[in-house]
Enzyme design. Structure first.
Site, PDB file in Angstrom:
ATOM      1  N   LYS A 118       0.909  -1.412  -0.019  1.00 38.85           N
ATOM      2  CA  LYS A 118       0.010  -0.109   0.115  1.00 38.85           C
ATOM      3  C   LYS A 118       1.070   1.300  -0.020  1.00 38.85           C
ATOM      4  CE  LYS A 118      -1.663   1.391   4.188  1.00 38.85           C
ATOM      5  NZ  LYS A 118      -1.119   2.737   4.451  1.00 38.85           N
ATOM      6  N   ASN A 119       1.974   1.120   0.962  1.00 32.56           N
ATOM      7  CA  ASN A 119       2.872   2.407   1.100  1.00 32.56           C
ATOM      8  C   ASN A 119       3.688   2.741  -0.121  1.00 32.56           C
ATOM      9  OD1 ASN A 119       1.156   2.854   3.256  1.00 32.56           O
ATOM     10  ND2 ASN A 119       2.825   2.316   4.635  1.00 32.56           N
ATOM     11  N   CYS A 168      -4.473  12.626  13.075  1.00 28.85           N
ATOM     12  CA  CYS A 168      -5.405  11.243  12.918  1.00 28.85           C
ATOM     13  C   CYS A 168      -5.063  10.618  14.300  1.00 28.85           C
ATOM     14  CB  CYS A 168      -4.764  10.417  11.723  1.00 28.85           C
ATOM     15  SG  CYS A 168      -3.144   9.828  12.041  1.00 28.85           S
ATOM     16  N   ARG A 219       0.817  14.519  12.869  1.00 29.68           N
ATOM     17  CA  ARG A 219       1.198  14.504  11.710  1.00 29.68           C
ATOM     18  C   ARG A 219       1.190  15.467  10.676  1.00 29.68           C
ATOM     19  NH1 ARG A 219      -0.937   8.800   9.710  1.00 29.68           N
ATOM     20  NH2 ARG A 219       0.901   8.935   8.374  1.00 29.68           N
ATOM     21  N   ASP A 249       5.343   0.427  11.819  1.00 30.23           N
ATOM     22  CA  ASP A 249       4.265  -0.022  11.280  1.00 30.23           C
ATOM     23  C   ASP A 249       3.984  -1.388  11.834  1.00 30.23           C
ATOM     24  OD1 ASP A 249       3.852   1.639   8.155  1.00 30.23           O
ATOM     25  OD2 ASP A 249       3.493   2.571  10.121  1.00 30.23           O
ATOM     26  N   ARG A 262      -8.471  -0.476   5.244  1.00 32.72           N
ATOM     27  CA  ARG A 262      -7.414   0.385   4.372  1.00 32.72           C
ATOM     28  C   ARG A 262      -6.295  -0.331   4.165  1.00 32.72           C
ATOM     29  NH1 ARG A 262      -7.289   5.975   7.221  1.00 32.72           N
ATOM     30  NH2 ARG A 262      -5.676   6.175   5.414  1.00 32.72           N
TER      31      ARG A 262
HETATM   32  C1  EPZ Z   1       4.441   7.113   6.148  1.00 29.30           C
HETATM   33  O1  EPZ Z   1       3.687   8.035   6.786  1.00 29.30           O
HETATM   34  C2  EPZ Z   1       3.635   5.608   6.107  1.00 29.30           C
HETATM   35  N1  EPZ Z   1       2.457   5.931   5.310  1.00 29.30           N
HETATM   36  C3  EPZ Z   1       3.271   5.473   7.476  1.00 29.30           C
HETATM   37  O2  EPZ Z   1       2.577   4.301   7.494  1.00 29.30           O
HETATM   38  C4  EPZ Z   1       4.463   5.171   8.187  1.00 29.30           C
HETATM   39  O3  EPZ Z   1       4.011   4.762   9.767  1.00 29.30           O
HETATM   40  C5  EPZ Z   1       5.244   6.180   8.284  1.00 29.30           C
HETATM   41  O4  EPZ Z   1       5.690   6.812   6.935  1.00 29.30           O
HETATM   42  C6  EPZ Z   1       6.673   5.990   9.014  1.00 29.30           C
HETATM   43  O5  EPZ Z   1       7.347   4.953   8.492  1.00 29.30           O
HETATM   44  C7  EPZ Z   1       2.299   6.020   4.094  1.00 29.30           C
HETATM   45  O6  EPZ Z   1       3.653   5.575   3.356  1.00 29.30           O
HETATM   46  C8  EPZ Z   1       1.391   6.370   3.169  1.00 29.30           C
HETATM   47  P1  EPZ Z   1       6.580  10.374   8.079  1.00 29.30           P
HETATM   48  P2  EPZ Z   1       4.232   9.472   6.610  1.00 29.30           P
HETATM   49  O7  EPZ Z   1       6.661  11.518   7.392  1.00 29.30           O
HETATM   50  O8  EPZ Z   1       5.166   9.774   5.516  1.00 29.30           O
HETATM   51  C9  EPZ Z   1       6.736  13.711  11.788  1.00 29.30           C
HETATM   52  C10 EPZ Z   1       0.704   2.618   7.900  1.00 29.30           C
HETATM   53  O9  EPZ Z   1       0.102   2.234   8.952  1.00 29.30           O
HETATM   54  N2  EPZ Z   1       6.604  14.380  10.368  1.00 29.30           N
HETATM   55  O10 EPZ Z   1       7.707   9.549   7.914  1.00 29.30           O
HETATM   56  O11 EPZ Z   1       3.200  10.253   7.087  1.00 29.30           O
HETATM   57  C11 EPZ Z   1       5.571  12.797  11.764  1.00 29.30           C
HETATM   58  O12 EPZ Z   1       4.430  13.191  12.446  1.00 29.30           O
HETATM   59  C12 EPZ Z   1       0.976   4.124   7.855  1.00 29.30           C
HETATM   60  O13 EPZ Z   1       0.627   2.162   6.829  1.00 29.30           O
HETATM   61  C13 EPZ Z   1       6.765  15.831  10.723  1.00 29.30           C
HETATM   62  O14 EPZ Z   1       6.739  16.438  11.709  1.00 29.30           O
HETATM   63  O15 EPZ Z   1       5.308   9.355   8.045  1.00 29.30           O
HETATM   64  C14 EPZ Z   1       6.252  11.426  12.406  1.00 29.30           C
HETATM   65  O16 EPZ Z   1       6.162  11.698  13.724  1.00 29.30           O
HETATM   66  C15 EPZ Z   1       0.842   4.859   9.341  1.00 29.30           C
HETATM   67  N3  EPZ Z   1       6.602  16.649   9.619  1.00 29.30           N
HETATM   68  C16 EPZ Z   1       7.377  11.407  11.719  1.00 29.30           C
HETATM   69  O17 EPZ Z   1       7.660  12.608  11.163  1.00 29.30           O
HETATM   70  C17 EPZ Z   1       6.347  16.417   8.346  1.00 29.30           C
HETATM   71  O18 EPZ Z   1       6.436  17.043   7.597  1.00 29.30           O
HETATM   72  C18 EPZ Z   1       7.427  10.320  10.779  1.00 29.30           C
HETATM   73  O19 EPZ Z   1       6.472  10.725   9.579  1.00 29.30           O
HETATM   74  C19 EPZ Z   1       6.180  15.093   8.296  1.00 29.30           C
HETATM   75  C20 EPZ Z   1       6.449  14.068   9.144  1.00 29.30           C
END
Ligand code: EPZ
Length: 423
Positions: A22-23, A118, A123, A308, A400
């Protein structure tokens, strides 16, 4: 709203086909916006988030056509006319923000709703916006929307992410492919899904070096072409079923899994007494069940232990022998499964970002509530080993990200069925 009912205690043996990731699929679909030629994807998983992304792309004017085989679809963005991603769609799926980079890179403008928080955290998307600003986009926040403009095309830049972000890396990588000149993205995320996106972009004519490392170098080009690409296997789905087999006991072969993308989990399971056999893209997991050894783990960006799989491995530790400690470093609120596991008789204490778990001899079935995608599957895993009946409500969270989960588990001996939720 549907629910899933399970009766625990069955051993777990058989073969489980692993679906496309999915990701990886979500950013790959967004990448179709970068070209006016069709992008043909195969091995798309049959999960709700894929349907949501197709729906968003259609509102932009992308022609989406399903292919003959399941999991195949083509995306033709030659007719895109609307560069707005509306709140009503973005709030349902945060990954919608992945259209931002491609839209502003190809069309010079985008209006994308801020996703909002969420269950697992606030996020924010500040890292996405900072990267796009460094690539020359003018960005304002107006009425809950990101308004991005690049009247004179994006320009390559050397940018270091202040912290690792999968989505921000993906947005910046896609945007940099159409920027003028070279970009270097440092402290980039290294997830296999980003490597898969990079390989597809290269097939579309992009010039990218450093895939799989934390430094990505991109030589921008004026246009990208269509391509055909097969989505990689879902390492989180595979890891989830590997943990299920480890908990319930049995002998399961995961077909299509790529062990290389699961090294941290497989080492953790092997360290707690589970037998793992790798044979190409077939991963065999053999476990006596229950009383695996306790563990001490910390979630990290790839290649560390994936956040995850945190909820799922916590289910395993609730019936392990001895104590375990799990520290969540990626999201600020990703222990929503703990109260529900406690209702099933687990012994868990949360102190800030760390959960201390003492294994119990048996969980007790209960009616529980799913709160987010990975928390819901951790409750399914607990139900596989709990005494008596477990009903997991609000399983739309599950749908999802997991394709046909009850069919795949039932085929391995689980006593599981989908029911209409009790009124
Ligand atoms: C991706 O989310 C995945 N989703 C998530 O999977 C996964 O948990 C996550 O990466 C971490 O591996 C998809 O790929 C669609 P991040 P993403 O940006 O990109 C903070 C699932 O269950 N952050 O790496 O949103 C954020 O709040 C989902 O399949 C900022 O502060 O994750 C988090 O604490 C859940 N500012 C950390 O960084 C930003 O601009 C990592 O988030 C972006 C992120």
């Amino acid at each position: 709203m549907d629910a899933i009912r399970l009766r625990g205690g069955n051993r777990f043996s058989g073969v489980i086909p692993i679906a496309g990731a999915k990701n990886a699929a979500l950013p790959l679909m967004a990448a179709s916006l970068l070209t006016d030629e069709p992008l043909r994807l195969a091995n798309l998983p049959g999960v709700a988030d894929i349907a949501s992304m197709k729906n968003l792309l259609v509102t932009h004017g992308v022609a989406v056509a399903n292919g003959e085989a399941a999991g195949e679809a083509s995306f033709d963005a030659s007719g895109v006319r609307d560069t707005t991603a509306p709140y009503d769609l973005v709030r349902r799926m945060r990954a919608s923000v992945l259209v931002l980079g491609p839209l502003v890179a190809r069309f010079g403008r985008a209006r994308v709703s801020l996703p909002g928080g969420c269950a697992i955290g606030t996020r924010p998307i500040d890292l996405h916006l900072e990267a796009l600003r460094r690539l020359g986009a003018e960005i304002d926040l107006v009425d809950g929307y990101v308004e991005a403009r690049a009247p004179r095309r994006l320009a390559g830049a050397d940018f270091t992410f202040p912290s690792v972000s999968v989505g921000a890396t993906e947005n910046a990588l896609m945007a940099a492919c159409l920027a003028r000149g070279e970009s270097v993205l440092r402290n980039a995320a290294r997830e296999p899904e980003i490597v898969d996106l990079g390989r597809c972009l290269i097939a579309m004519g992009a010039t990218i070096e450093g895939l799989g490392t934390d430094v990505l170098s991109i030589q921008g080009t004026d246009r990208l072409r269509g391509a055909r690409h097969r989505v990689i296997a879902d390492r989180i789905e595979a890891g989830t079923y590997a943990i299920a087999a480890s908990m319930a006991g049995g002998d399961v072969t995961l077909e299509g899994a790529n062990p290389e993308t699961l090294r941290a989990l497989l080492d953790t399971l092997a360290g707690s007494g589970v037998e793992i056999a790798e044979n190409g893209d077939r991963l065999r997991v053999v476990s006596p069940g229950g009383n695996t050894a306790g563990m001490d783990l910390v979630t990290q960006p790839y290649p560390g232990f994936p956040t995850d799989l945190q909820a799922q491995i916590m289910s395993l530790t609730t019936v392990a022998s001895g104590a375990s400690r799990i520290t969540e470093t990626i999201f600020e609120n990703r222990f929503m499964h703990v109260p529900e596991l406690l209702r099933m008789g687990a012994d868990i204490r949360v102190r800030g970002a760390t959960a201390l778990i003492r294994g119990v001899s048996r969980l007790k079935g209960a009616e529980v509530m799913a709160t987010d995608l990975r928390a819901s599957v951790s409750l399914i895993l607990a139900g596989l080993v709990a005494e008596g009946e477990t009903v997991v409500n609000r399983i739309y969270h599950l749908d999802r990200g997991y394709e046909s989960i009850e069919a795949k588990l039932a085929a391995c001996g689980a006593d599981i069925e989908r029911i209409a939720a009790p009124a």
